[in-house]
Design a protein around this motif. Structure first.
Motif, short mmCIF file in Angstrom:
data_model
loop_
_atom_site.label_atom_id
_atom_site.label_comp_id
_atom_site.label_asym_id
_atom_site.label_seq_id
_atom_site.Cartn_x
_atom_site.Cartn_y
_atom_site.Cartn_z
N GLN A 1 7.31 -7.14 14.69
CA GLN A 1 8.56 -6.31 13.90
C GLN A 1 7.67 -6.08 12.39
N PRO A 2 8.66 -4.99 11.82
CA PRO A 2 7.59 -4.96 10.34
C PRO A 2 8.84 -4.48 9.64
N THR A 3 9.68 -4.91 8.48
CA THR A 3 9.75 -4.51 7.20
C THR A 3 9.16 -4.70 6.17
N ALA A 4 9.87 -2.79 5.63
CA ALA A 4 9.35 -2.46 4.14
C ALA A 4 10.33 -2.28 3.63
N VAL A 5 10.12 -2.29 1.90
CA VAL A 5 10.53 -2.45 0.78
C VAL A 5 9.72 -1.42 0.18
N PRO A 6 9.77 -0.57 -0.75
CA PRO A 6 9.53 0.50 -2.00
C PRO A 6 8.91 -0.84 -2.84
N ALA A 7 7.41 -0.49 -3.03
CA ALA A 7 6.93 -1.63 -3.82
C ALA A 7 7.65 -1.72 -5.18
N SER A 8 7.95 -0.02 -6.15
CA SER A 8 8.49 -0.52 -7.20
C SER A 8 9.31 -1.06 -8.06
N SER A 9 10.48 -1.73 -6.22
CA SER A 9 12.21 -2.68 -7.08
C SER A 9 11.46 -3.99 -6.32
N THR A 10 10.07 -4.18 -5.98
CA THR A 10 9.78 -6.24 -6.37
C THR A 10 9.15 -6.46 -7.79
N PRO A 11 8.95 -7.97 -7.50
CA PRO A 11 8.80 -8.14 -8.70
C PRO A 11 6.89 -7.81 -8.47
N LEU B 1 -8.01 -2.30 5.31
CA LEU B 1 -7.44 -3.81 5.10
C LEU B 1 -5.56 -3.72 4.63
N PHE B 2 -5.53 -2.37 4.16
CA PHE B 2 -4.53 -2.27 3.83
C PHE B 2 -3.35 -1.01 3.91
N ASP B 3 -4.19 -0.18 4.76
CA ASP B 3 -3.36 1.24 5.08
C ASP B 3 -2.56 1.08 6.42
N PHE B 4 -1.49 0.31 6.16
CA PHE B 4 -0.08 0.31 7.33
C PHE B 4 0.02 1.34 7.85
N ASN B 5 -0.12 2.68 6.94
CA ASN B 5 0.87 3.78 7.33
C ASN B 5 -0.07 4.36 8.00
N ASP B 6 -1.18 3.27 9.35
CA ASP B 6 -2.19 3.86 10.51
C ASP B 6 -1.56 3.37 11.12
N PRO B 7 -0.69 3.88 12.47
CA PRO B 7 -0.47 3.16 13.47
C PRO B 7 -1.20 2.29 14.37
N SER C 1 1.35 -0.80 0.12
CA SER C 1 -0.10 -0.27 -0.25
C SER C 1 0.51 1.35 0.07
N GLY C 2 0.43 3.00 -1.21
CA GLY C 2 1.18 3.75 -0.57
C GLY C 2 2.83 3.68 -1.40
N GLY C 3 3.36 2.44 -2.27
CA GLY C 3 3.46 2.92 -2.86
C GLY C 3 4.32 1.97 -1.87
N GLN C 4 5.09 1.42 -0.79
CA GLN C 4 5.52 0.38 -0.13
C GLN C 4 4.56 -1.08 0.29
N VAL C 5 5.58 -2.42 0.20
CA VAL C 5 5.73 -3.54 0.77
C VAL C 5 5.84 -3.85 1.65
N LEU C 6 4.84 -4.29 2.90
CA LEU C 6 5.09 -4.82 4.42
C LEU C 6 5.22 -5.44 4.56
N MET C 7 6.73 -6.36 5.15
CA MET C 7 6.26 -7.91 5.84
C MET C 7 6.24 -7.16 7.13
N TYR C 8 5.33 -8.49 7.93
CA TYR C 8 5.00 -7.89 9.39
C TYR C 8 5.17 -9.79 10.14
N ASP C 9 5.96 -9.60 10.83
CA ASP C 9 5.35 -10.67 11.33
C ASP C 9 5.16 -10.69 13.39
N ARG C 10 3.89 -11.22 13.45
CA ARG C 10 2.59 -10.85 14.35
C ARG C 10 3.50 -10.93 15.73
N GLU C 11 4.70 -12.21 15.88
CA GLU C 11 4.94 -12.78 16.83
C GLU C 11 5.79 -12.08 17.33
N LEU C 12 6.49 -11.26 16.35
CA LEU C 12 8.06 -10.13 16.76
C LEU C 12 7.39 -8.85 16.77
#
Length: 213
Positions: free
Chosen positions: A105-115, A198-204, A92-103
């Motif tokens: 811990q979020p990891t984000a990268v630009p969507a434009s640089s992913t397949p 459902l996609f708005d992870f920029n909202d805390p 969402s918002g030009g980024q891709v976030l991988m989030y581990d619910r247990e840890l």
């Protein structure tokens, strides 16, 4: 699915999270491309607005995980893994976030640089800054392999679509280290309304809500 194997396989969908040690060897099939088939795929993808499906993700070593996939074009995608896997993948918002619910811990990268980012563009053109390397028909499916022009090391994406009627059923990502991750869609539904929250992870509140799940 072992946590480390799942993280590795999911990172394969986000090629920049994996160090590009060796660019994948891609077969040069430019002279044998089915241009009419590519045009059909391009038209189908541009006409696709929303999709909900179950997915099965399989890594090269056979490890697997399942979950629910949501796509809301342009720009939004969500992969919610079934328990006991704690991962959530959201674009969402030009980024891709991988989030581990247990840890938590979020990891984000630009969507434009992913397949997968290529599928989320407002207008998809399978030419210019996207290079199609191969087209293939077998068993009622059309497969189209592509990558960002000049950026093979980001990964090779192969789409598999049923032809009658045309419907996205699978994609495979080959990452920079030659590891393959396949995602197969089933129980596919399209055309429904999907709420932006459902996609708005920029909202805390998004991550707070996911942490409580």
């Amino acid at each position: 699915m072992n946590r480390r194997l799942l993280l590795t396989a999911t990172a394969g969908l986000l090629a920049p999270l994996v160090a590009p040690l060796v660019a994948p060897r891609l077969a040069s099939a430019q002279g044998n491309l089915d241009r009419a088939a590519i045009a059909r795929v391009e038209a189908y993808l541009n006409g696709l607005r929303t999709l909900r499906a179950r997915f099965l993700q399989v890594a090269q070593n056979g490890a697997s995980a399942q979950g629910t996939a949501l796509i809301s074009r342009p720009g939004r995608m969500r992969f919610d893994y079934d328990p006991p896997e704690p991962l959530l993948l959201v674009a969402s918002g030009g980024q891709v976030l991988m989030y581990d619910r247990e840890l938590r811990q979020p990891t984000a990268v630009p969507a434009s640089s992913t397949p997968l980012g290529m599928l989320l563009r407002p207008e998809i053109r399978l030419a210019g800054d996207i290079t199609v390397t191969a087209t293939e028909r077998s068993g009622g499916f059309l497969r189209v392999s592509l990558h960002r022009t000049g950026a093979r090391a980001e990964g090779l994406l192969t789409l598999a679509l049923a032809e009658q009627p045309m419907e996205l059923r699978q994609w495979t990502v080959l990452d920079a280290q030659g590891r393959e991750t396949r995602v197969t869609l089933y129980e596919v539904q399209t055309g429904m309304t999907l709420e932006n929250r459902l996609f708005d992870f920029n909202d805390p509140r998004f991550l707070e809500g996911e942490a409580r799940r």
